[in-house]
Design an enzyme around this catalytic site. Structure first.
Site, PDB file in Angstrom:
ATOM      1  N   GLU A 170     -26.301  68.445 -95.903  1.00  0.00           N
ATOM      2  CA  GLU A 170     -26.935  69.583 -95.525  1.00  0.00           C
ATOM      3  C   GLU A 170     -25.754  70.245 -94.604  1.00  0.00           C
ATOM      4  O   GLU A 170     -25.091  69.567 -93.803  1.00  0.00           O
ATOM      5  CB  GLU A 170     -28.049  69.431 -94.448  1.00  0.00           C
ATOM      6  N   GLU A 294     -37.535  73.346 -86.119  1.00  0.00           N
ATOM      7  CA  GLU A 294     -37.222  73.754 -87.635  1.00  0.00           C
ATOM      8  C   GLU A 294     -38.077  73.394 -88.367  1.00  0.00           C
ATOM      9  O   GLU A 294     -37.934  72.713 -89.584  1.00  0.00           O
ATOM     10  CB  GLU A 294     -35.822  73.844 -87.936  1.00  0.00           C
ATOM     11  N   ARG A 327     -32.799  65.244 -79.570  1.00  0.00           N
ATOM     12  CA  ARG A 327     -31.958  66.427 -79.725  1.00  0.00           C
ATOM     13  C   ARG A 327     -32.775  67.800 -78.861  1.00  0.00           C
ATOM     14  O   ARG A 327     -34.061  67.639 -79.249  1.00  0.00           O
ATOM     15  CB  ARG A 327     -31.767  67.000 -81.272  1.00  0.00           C
ATOM     16  N   ARG A 339     -34.964  83.494 -78.345  1.00  0.00           N
ATOM     17  CA  ARG A 339     -34.360  82.120 -78.815  1.00  0.00           C
ATOM     18  C   ARG A 339     -33.531  81.589 -78.161  1.00  0.00           C
ATOM     19  O   ARG A 339     -33.337  80.253 -77.867  1.00  0.00           O
ATOM     20  CB  ARG A 339     -33.913  82.401 -80.199  1.00  0.00           C
ATOM     21  N   ASP A 368     -26.741  78.353 -81.871  1.00  0.00           N
ATOM     22  CA  ASP A 368     -26.583  77.505 -83.157  1.00  0.00           C
ATOM     23  C   ASP A 368     -25.068  77.655 -83.653  1.00  0.00           C
ATOM     24  O   ASP A 368     -24.939  78.087 -84.706  1.00  0.00           O
ATOM     25  CB  ASP A 368     -27.608  77.773 -84.094  1.00  0.00           C
ATOM     26  N   GLU A 396     -20.318  75.464 -90.706  1.00  0.00           N
ATOM     27  CA  GLU A 396     -21.250  76.190 -90.983  1.00  0.00           C
ATOM     28  C   GLU A 396     -21.283  77.513 -90.855  1.00  0.00           C
ATOM     29  O   GLU A 396     -21.750  78.388 -91.874  1.00  0.00           O
ATOM     30  CB  GLU A 396     -22.716  75.799 -90.395  1.00  0.00           C
TER      31      GLU A 396
END
Ligand code: GCV
Length: 701
Positions: A170, A294, A327, A339, A368, A396
């Site tokens: 991922e 998530e 986490r 958020r 993020d 990412e």
């Protein structure tokens, strides 16, 4: 004619045979090419006629062998490993010495004269000392009067791999997983050892081998044997293995009806599982957990808290001295909420409620891993809970393995941020290294950028990010520049002008990227793959998965108001931090749009209006990729041709894509700002419709 052709073929094959081996990047910073300067080589060789190893410890044996390998390359001769100096002076002595008061468990000391003594309190300390000694030689420093002492500031320094059972990664951009699960435990790919060598050389002592979006298969007997086989390879390099766990595993593979952390049977299941793991892997590090995040299940599914979940696992691991890394990356699907505030809101009330062997792992920023984020407010507000810091090394949101972004400045920016939790100077670094609140358990993690590509990281220069993470995890006071220079010398070239050029490229690369991608505190202008520009994206299953949610462009201005007139996320910081960021007049420009909705015509501290400043950054950012290309062209003669071509190709793509980003943003925002592109910049060659179509094509592909 026939003979002429034969002669030509012979000549070219001879030339090829004599050409230096092309460097495919596999050796990373452990290249150990022969030192060009013969007198320096001779001086080093005089100081290292033999290596003394008087122990059977596997880790010390590794240290001796690594020294031998390194010296063989650098000096062009094999330095013997002997059990005793036999009265001779001048060799390298490896020594574990528990009496050294200036060292912590993994620290090392190197002294020269008459022998070079590399000592540590533990065998791992000696191993780190051996690599430090080699680094000293690789970077061309004198060894006549060595007096080096170094202690890691953080105890657990780990990579987190987001690797899956099927070999995919991922957010991985350098091929597939390094771990060949289908071959393990029988076949051990030699690459596992090379991975361990590279990590040990920069002080990394832990690795989580599977994705935080975890499969429960990793906890089955079949997979634990595979994991144990990897642990056996990593152990002589001082590296412990950890696993990400799927919280409902007692149900999915244990046959229980529940995974409620307060259920006695569930507790027993985890305790039994821990016993099973430690039988196979006596030095197993512990569990990493993503829960109620998530879509991942977790303790809240049973009306329990994150602390309940973490503590249950902690109790199962405690008899074996294992730890739980829980986490804090959580946010609920509430489009009205900000958020930014989510993780703090859930975790702050739990401060002080975790077992001693739990560490809460917090991403550097509140959202993020954006190209630039303010530090997460959690770092300043949970003094009674050991907090670990999670960085993302894999790119990412940083252009994958195509764009050049040296990340040490991102890491440093967070580490050096002042939380003010105990007054001025309470940096994030001091929170997470335990010095501020006296945590005995400290941890830092980097989401790995490694993969099966021959050069490990796809972009050859992205190796520097893996390297920088390890060096900063060991010592967060090192500068981005020193690390960049060191890495360049060890990996690319030792020619001073080229070292300088590459170091400069690396240091400027992050700001260049931010400028064409998310300047002035913009964030998340993409969806899906996190690559193509989509600032117009406004539809998704959740509002906080759209781009417009973050930048809030409208006819009045741009940016997310997080002051009291907006979401008031700023209230999550200490008053001293709030003061710096609360006022749009004084808020530093890099963070401006993180906290303020700013009118288009507002004059900023730069002297330009918001619109002009944005355009200036988008255009200069994209232009600066041209500068990177020119700099790279200058180092051609000093860099391996294969690496040179590889980087040059990627920079060319980056140049194209930087203009794409610039055009997408400028044309999109212009619809709200309704102002011309300021001089001297030229209007993009394409229309907004055309950019949108090009992004669409990219997404379909
Ligand atoms: C592993 C982001 C990434 C996800 C990742 C998640 C996390 O949302 O896009 O791929 O999941 O962060 O850190 O858990």
């Amino acid at each position: 004619m026939k003979y002429t052709l034969l002669f030509f073929v012979l000549l070219t094959s001879l030339c090829h045979a004599g050409a230096p081996d092309r460097d495919d990047g596999y050796r990373l910073w452990l290249k150990y090419d022969l030192i060009n300067d013969a007198s320096r080589r001779a001086a080093y060789a005089r100081s290292a006629p033999f290596i003394v190893l008087n122990s059977n410890s596997p880790v010390l044996k590794t240290a001796a062998e690594e020294l031998q390998t390194g010296l063989r390359g650098l000096l062009g001769k094999t330095v013997p490993i002997v059990a005793s100096a036999g009265g001779k002076t001048g060799g390298i002595i490896l020594k574990t010495d528990t009496s050294l008061p200036q060292l912590n468990d993994e620290g090392y000391q190197i002294r020269s004269q008459p022998n070079i003594t590399i000592s540590g309190k533990t065998d791992a300390g000696v191993l780190y000392g051996a690599f430090a000694f080699l680094r000293h030689l690789q970077t061309g420093q004198p060894i006549g009067n060595l007096a080096l002492t170094s202690n890691p500031k953080i105890r657990v320094r780990m990579l987190n791999h987001w690797d899956n059972t099927d070999g995919s990664i991922e957010r991985g951009y350098a091929g597939s997983s390094l771990w060949k699960w289908y071959e393990l435990p029988e076949r051990i790919d030699p690459r596992y050892r090379d991975y361990a060598r590279a990590n040990a050389s920069i002080g990394i002592n832990g690795t989580v081998v599977n994705n935080v979006n975890a499969s429960s298969r990793f906890l089955t007997a079949e997979y634990l044997e595979k994991v144990a086989a990897l642990a056996n390879v990593f152990r002589p390099y001082g590296i412990k293995i950890y696993l990400s766990v799927y919280f409902p595993a007692p149900k999915t593979i244990g046959g229980l009806k529940t995974a409620d952390p307060l259920d006695p049977e569930v507790n027993k299941w985890w305790a039994d599982k821990a016993n099973e793991i430690y039988k196979l892997i006596p030095d197993f590090g512990g569990f990493l957990v993503k829960a109620n995040s998530e879509g991942q299940p977790g303790p809240q599914d049973y009306n329990r808290t994150h602390a309940d979940g973490a503590n249950m696992l902690a109790k199962a691991l405690a008899p074996h001295k294992g730890i739980v890394i829980w986490r804090a990356f959580v946010y609920k699907a509430d489009g009205k909420a900000d958020r930014f505030k989510a993780a703090y809101d859930e975790f702050k009330p739990l401060d002080g409620q975790f077992e001693k062997n739990v560490i809460v792992q917090v991403k550097n920023g509140p959202i993020d891993f954006q190209p630039r984020e303010p530090f997460s407010p959690i770092f300043g507000m949970m003094p009674q809970t050991p907090l670990g810091l999670e960085f993302q090394i894999t790119q990412e949101y940083l252009g994958f393995a195509t764009h050049l972004v040296y990340e040490a400045p991102i890491f440093k920016e967070c580490l050096d941020s002042d939380t003010y939790v105990k007054g001025k100077g309470s940096t994030v670094a001091k929170v997470i290294d335990g010095s501020l609140h006296n945590y005995p358990l400290t941890a830092i993690a980097g989401v790995a950028n490694t993969g099966s590509d021959r050069n490990w990281t796809g972009h050859p220069l992205a190796q520097a990010n893996w390297y920088a993470f390890g060096r900063l995890a060991w010592d967060h006071t090192l500068s981005s520049e020193a690390i960049a220079r060191e890495w360049t010398q060890m990996t690319l070239t030792t020619e001073p002008p080229s070292v300088k050029t590459v170091t400069e490229m690396l240091l400027k690369s992050r700001e260049i990227y931010v400028n064409y991608n998310t300047p002035l505190g913009l964030s998340r202008p993409w969806t899906g793959a996190h690559f193509a520009p989509e600032p117009w994206q406004n539809r998704s299953s959740r509002p906080d998965w759209t781009a417009v949610y973050y930048h809030r462009a409208d006819s009045t201005g741009l940016g997310f108001d997080r002051t009291t007139s907006g979401s008031n996320a700023l209230a999550q910081y200490r008053p001293e931090v709030q003061q710096q960021w609360n006022n749009p007049e004084t808020c530093p420009l890099p963070y401006l749009l993180w906290f303020h909705h700013v009118p288009w015509a507002k004059k900023l501290s730069s002297g330009r209006t918001l619109w002009d400043e944005l355009c200036t950054r988008f255009y200069t950012g994209a232009d600066s990729v041209g500068w990177l290309q020119k700099q790279w062209a200058q180092v051609k003669k000093d860099v391996d041709p294969e690496t040179f071509d590889n980087v040059a190709g990627r920079l060319a793509t980056q140049q194209k894509e930087a203009i794409w980003w610039r055009d997408a943003w400028v044309l999109y925002l212009q619809e709200f700002a309704r102002q011309p592109i300021p001089k001297p910049f030229k209007k993009p060659d394409r229309t907004l419709k055309e950019v949108k179509e090009s992004v669409q094509v990219y997404l379909v592909r």
